[in-house]
Scaffold this motif. Structure first.
Motif, short mmCIF file in Angstrom:
data_model
loop_
_atom_site.label_atom_id
_atom_site.label_comp_id
_atom_site.label_asym_id
_atom_site.label_seq_id
_atom_site.Cartn_x
_atom_site.Cartn_y
_atom_site.Cartn_z
N LEU A 41 0.12 -10.68 20.99
CA LEU A 41 0.65 -11.14 19.71
C LEU A 41 0.16 -10.28 18.54
O LEU A 41 0.91 -9.97 17.61
N LEU A 42 -1.10 -9.87 18.60
CA LEU A 42 -1.69 -9.10 17.50
C LEU A 42 -1.92 -7.63 17.84
O LEU A 42 -2.23 -6.84 16.94
N ALA A 43 -1.79 -7.26 19.10
CA ALA A 43 -2.15 -5.90 19.52
C ALA A 43 -1.46 -4.80 18.73
O ALA A 43 -2.10 -3.81 18.36
N PRO A 44 -0.14 -4.91 18.43
CA PRO A 44 0.51 -3.81 17.70
C PRO A 44 -0.08 -3.54 16.32
O PRO A 44 -0.05 -2.41 15.83
N LEU A 45 -0.62 -4.58 15.67
CA LEU A 45 -1.27 -4.40 14.38
C LEU A 45 -2.76 -4.15 14.53
O LEU A 45 -3.34 -3.31 13.83
N ALA A 46 -3.38 -4.86 15.47
CA ALA A 46 -4.83 -4.77 15.65
C ALA A 46 -5.27 -3.37 16.06
O ALA A 46 -6.42 -2.99 15.79
N LYS A 47 -4.39 -2.60 16.68
CA LYS A 47 -4.80 -1.27 17.13
C LYS A 47 -5.18 -0.35 15.97
O LYS A 47 -5.88 0.64 16.17
N TYR A 48 -4.73 -0.69 14.76
CA TYR A 48 -5.11 0.11 13.59
C TYR A 48 -6.44 -0.34 12.99
O TYR A 48 -6.94 0.27 12.05
N GLY A 49 -7.01 -1.39 13.55
CA GLY A 49 -8.25 -1.93 13.01
C GLY A 49 -9.45 -1.02 13.17
O GLY A 49 -10.47 -1.23 12.50
N TYR A 50 -9.34 -0.01 14.03
CA TYR A 50 -10.47 0.92 14.18
C TYR A 50 -10.79 1.62 12.87
O TYR A 50 -11.93 2.08 12.66
N LEU A 51 -9.81 1.70 11.97
CA LEU A 51 -10.03 2.35 10.68
C LEU A 51 -10.96 1.54 9.79
O LEU A 51 -11.42 2.04 8.76
N GLY A 52 -11.26 0.31 10.18
CA GLY A 52 -12.25 -0.46 9.44
C GLY A 52 -13.60 0.23 9.39
O GLY A 52 -14.35 0.08 8.42
N VAL A 53 -13.92 1.00 10.43
CA VAL A 53 -15.19 1.73 10.44
C VAL A 53 -15.19 2.80 9.34
O VAL A 53 -16.19 3.00 8.65
N GLU A 54 -14.06 3.48 9.18
CA GLU A 54 -13.96 4.48 8.11
C GLU A 54 -14.13 3.83 6.74
O GLU A 54 -14.76 4.40 5.84
N THR A 245 1.77 4.99 8.91
CA THR A 245 0.92 3.81 8.78
C THR A 245 -0.53 4.21 8.59
O THR A 245 -1.23 3.66 7.73
N ILE A 246 -0.98 5.19 9.37
CA ILE A 246 -2.35 5.68 9.24
C ILE A 246 -2.59 6.25 7.84
O ILE A 246 -3.59 5.93 7.18
N ILE A 247 -1.67 7.08 7.39
CA ILE A 247 -1.80 7.68 6.05
C ILE A 247 -1.84 6.59 4.99
O ILE A 247 -2.66 6.64 4.05
N GLY A 248 -1.00 5.58 5.14
CA GLY A 248 -0.96 4.49 4.17
C GLY A 248 -2.23 3.68 4.14
O GLY A 248 -2.73 3.31 3.07
N ILE A 249 -2.78 3.38 5.32
CA ILE A 249 -4.01 2.59 5.39
C ILE A 249 -5.16 3.34 4.73
O ILE A 249 -5.90 2.79 3.90
N VAL A 250 -5.33 4.60 5.11
CA VAL A 250 -6.43 5.39 4.53
C VAL A 250 -6.24 5.55 3.02
O VAL A 250 -7.20 5.44 2.25
N SER A 251 -5.01 5.79 2.60
CA SER A 251 -4.74 5.92 1.16
C SER A 251 -5.08 4.63 0.42
O SER A 251 -5.59 4.67 -0.71
N SER A 252 -4.81 3.49 1.06
CA SER A 252 -5.13 2.21 0.41
C SER A 252 -6.64 2.05 0.22
O SER A 252 -7.09 1.47 -0.78
N PHE A 253 -7.43 2.57 1.17
CA PHE A 253 -8.89 2.53 1.01
C PHE A 253 -9.30 3.25 -0.28
O PHE A 253 -10.12 2.76 -1.06
N PHE A 254 -8.74 4.43 -0.46
CA PHE A 254 -9.09 5.24 -1.62
C PHE A 254 -8.63 4.56 -2.91
O PHE A 254 -9.37 4.54 -3.90
N LEU A 255 -7.43 4.00 -2.88
CA LEU A 255 -6.91 3.34 -4.07
C LEU A 255 -7.76 2.13 -4.45
O LEU A 255 -8.11 1.94 -5.63
N ILE A 256 -8.13 1.33 -3.46
CA ILE A 256 -8.93 0.13 -3.73
C ILE A 256 -10.30 0.51 -4.28
O ILE A 256 -10.77 -0.09 -5.26
N LEU A 257 -10.96 1.49 -3.66
CA LEU A 257 -12.27 1.92 -4.16
C LEU A 257 -12.17 2.48 -5.57
O LEU A 257 -13.06 2.26 -6.41
N LEU A 258 -11.08 3.19 -5.85
CA LEU A 258 -10.90 3.74 -7.19
C LEU A 258 -10.69 2.62 -8.21
O LEU A 258 -11.24 2.67 -9.32
N LEU A 259 -9.92 1.60 -7.84
CA LEU A 259 -9.73 0.46 -8.74
C LEU A 259 -11.05 -0.24 -9.02
O LEU A 259 -11.33 -0.65 -10.15
#
Length: 358
Positions: A41-54, A245-259
């Motif tokens: 049920l969650l695997a297709p989205l959860a697989k991107y969760g490894y980026l939480g470490v970054e 999706t990867i580019i978007g997730i990482v970019s969101s990290f930068f945007l949030i930290l900048l905010l």
């Protein structure tokens, strides 16, 4: 200077949950056969969760430079030891006990491995980790070493120059790799630490063209690093990752930290998320192998949805209990003991205590 950035605690918790979902809903069963419990049920989205470490590495860049900017060598060492080791010792002991009594045949651990892990330097000595999540701590320790060297050299207030040099070295090492230097400068993850530290400088001072260009360069390097790693990840996990999706997730990290650095996060900045931030570290340390062992012990006898969400709830409750009952008192005693041993003066101790939970 303001002693806490409230939004960072919330961001920590989100990063930890991303990693937990990655392990429970994707990696454990769908990828590395560490668990009997499937959760498609969650695997297709959860697989991107490894980026939480970054994201964790970015947060570390922010808060560790914040801590170091108000510290000397001794107080910095005390803050890192008293912050990292109490929860780690507790998590190691708990994971070892659960592994010994319930983990076989999939999970095994020897007493010598337990002792080696308790140093947090097991990877350096080639000792198997009691839990797969420990690998990132060794990366963190290497970052702490770089900040420690800045303090030793009395250059912490020239951190901006150091970050620029580190960024340039990281780009150069991508073109012409040198193994020893790649290890020292953590080139696979340097962009995330540099970005977080740059955001702290923006938060503490102001946004300038130089800092913006530093952040932009770190973003470019970080995207290159995560995209470069995808072929090996896809081969290992036998799946595909969407590049956008990867580019978007990482970019969101930068945007949030900048905010956050620009203090534009409004209501989130005014709320205290201390409890969420406090349970993040023990949650990260205990969730993986213990969770897998629970899955193996209880599935298929227990409904998979009940088991999945129930285990998550148990881990959150256990992490909070560890923090309140064990980690916090032990950390305070360890901090006091080290302060007495190293004879840190009261002013340095007070400055350092402002960031003791970072």
């Amino acid at each position: 200077m303001q002693s806490r950035v409230n939004e960072i605690d919330l961001l920590r918790f989100i990063a930890a949950l991303a990693v937990v979902f990655f392990h429970y809903a994707f990696r454990g069963h769908a990828a590395d056969h560490l668990s009997n419990l499937p959760y498609p049920l969650l695997a297709p989205l959860a697989k991107y969760g490894y980026l939480g470490v970054e994201l964790f590495f970015m947060i570390s860049g922010f808060v560790i430079l914040m801590t170091a900017s108000n510290a000397n060598v001794k107080s910095f060492v005390i803050s890192r030891i008293s912050r990292l080791y109490p929860a780690f010792w507790i998590a190691c002991t708990l994971t070892f006990a659960v592994t010994v009594y319930l983990g076989a045949p999939r999970f095994k651990a020897s007493f010598s491995e337990y002792l080696g892990n308790m140093t947090m330097l097991g990877e350096f000595f080639g000792i198997n980790a009691l839990d797969g999540s420990y690998w990132s701590l060794f990366i963190e320790l290497r970052f702490y070493l770089l900040i420690f060297l800045l303090l030793v050299l009395k250059k912490i207030h020239h951190a901006e120059t150091f970050l620029i040099v580190w960024l340039v070295i990281s780009f150069v090492l991508e073109i012409k790799p040198v193994a020893a230097l790649e290890t020292l400068f953590i080139t696979d993850y340097a962009a995330f630490f540099i970005a977080g530290a740059t955001c702290f400088l923006i938060w503490a001072e102001s946004l300038s063209l130089k800092k913006f260009l530093m952040l932009l360069s770190a973003w470019a390097l970080s995207e290159y690093e995560v995209l470069s790693s995808l072929p090996s990840l896809e081969k290992h996990y036998q799946t595909t990752f969407n590049r956008f999706t990867i580019i978007g997730i990482v970019s969101s990290f930068f945007l949030i930290l900048l905010l956050i650095a620009q203090r534009w996060t409004g209501l989130l900045a005014r709320k205290r998320w201390l409890v969420l931030g406090a349970l993040t570290y023990p949650l990260y340390l205990i969730h993986q192998n213990i969770g897998y062992i629970l899955f193996d012990q209880l599935y298929p006898g227990v409904n998979p949805h009940l088991l999945f969400w129930g285990t998550l709830g148990v881990m959150l409750g256990l992490a909070y209990s560890i923090y309140v009952v064990l980690e916090k008192p032990l950390a305070n005693k360890l901090h006091q003991f080290l302060t007495q041993i190293l004879k840190v003066n009261a002013r340095d101790q007070n400055n350092n205590s402002l960031n003791s939970v970072n």
